[in-house]
Design a protein around this motif. Sequence first.
Motif, PDB file in Angstrom:
ATOM      1  N   VAL A  45       0.872  -1.170   0.000  1.00 58.77           N
ATOM      2  CA  VAL A  45       0.000   0.000   0.000  1.00 58.77           C
ATOM      3  C   VAL A  45       0.910   1.220   0.000  1.00 58.77           C
ATOM      4  O   VAL A  45       1.783   1.364   0.853  1.00 58.77           O
ATOM      5  CB  VAL A  45      -0.938   0.022   1.220  1.00 58.77           C
ATOM      6  CG1 VAL A  45      -1.687   1.353   1.308  1.00 58.77           C
ATOM      7  CG2 VAL A  45      -1.934  -1.135   1.146  1.00 58.77           C
ATOM      8  N   ALA A  51      -3.007   4.486  -1.996  1.00 63.31           N
ATOM      9  CA  ALA A  51      -4.000   5.084  -1.104  1.00 63.31           C
ATOM     10  C   ALA A  51      -3.833   6.590  -1.248  1.00 63.31           C
ATOM     11  O   ALA A  51      -2.984   7.207  -0.593  1.00 63.31           O
ATOM     12  CB  ALA A  51      -3.778   4.639   0.337  1.00 63.31           C
ATOM     13  N   SER A  61      -7.904   0.446   1.842  1.00 63.21           N
ATOM     14  CA  SER A  61      -6.779  -0.014   1.017  1.00 63.21           C
ATOM     15  C   SER A  61      -6.243  -1.342   1.519  1.00 63.21           C
ATOM     16  O   SER A  61      -5.964  -2.255   0.725  1.00 63.21           O
ATOM     17  CB  SER A  61      -5.675   1.049   1.013  1.00 63.21           C
ATOM     18  OG  SER A  61      -6.138   2.273   0.490  1.00 63.21           O
TER      19      SER A  61
END
Length: 263
Positions: free
Chosen positions: A52, A106, A195
């Motif tokens: 992420v 994200a 996310s």
Amino acid sequence: MTELVLNERRGAIALVTLNRPEKLNALNYALIDRLMQILDAIEDDGSVHAVVLTGAGDRAFSAGADIHEFSESIRNGPDAALKAFVRRGQAMTSRLESFPKPVIAAVNGIAFGGGCEITEAVHLAVASERASFAKPEINIGIPPTFGGTQRLPRLAGRKRALEFLLTGDAFTPQRAYEIGLVNRVVARETLLEASFELAERILRHSSLAAARIIAAVTRGLNASIAEGLAIEGEQFARMVPTRDNREALDAWMSRRAPRYSGC
């Protein structure tokens, strides 16, 4: 000295954060180089299965390339600017696009220029409702240089992409969703949760199969349909002899949850 890119482990997921909040996480050369090093380390770490990628602070994912820095390269002429600026940025977005482990952006705030190009390149993206996107390079007399003239038309279509590229106007996360730049838009306070939830849904499956899918899609997008089908077959053939493939089939036929080994 402040670490330009943070790398934090959350189970099998790496949380990577662009960390120049005072500069809206602008992509200077040192940050890009550090991000590439971290991606190398994550690829080699067999215990990490997804990434992420976000920005530090409340205002920006990334406002784009560091204009003060790359303008010096431009003053040194096209050869110097291509080497120091363009090739470095294109290598970064190409690395993200072809990374063998799923990368989810994200997008927590401003994603302009190079920040938007990162969003275009990664495999999946979740945007905060307070995010903002733009292709503002035309405002400083240059085209996008980290892949934006190529990836955005492939995502959004030629005419929609050209509107953003030729006007430089900002657009909303909802518009980014409509044109296929992001997968979903969520409340600001739930951005990382959403996310990670998306990453966890991917991690239910074989990491080897995920890598093969990413490779097939990334390579096949720029190929003819015949070449793309050959790439798909090649990636399938690479999965056939793996333990993960046998385990997935056995688990499905036995109606149990699979236990993947990553080999």
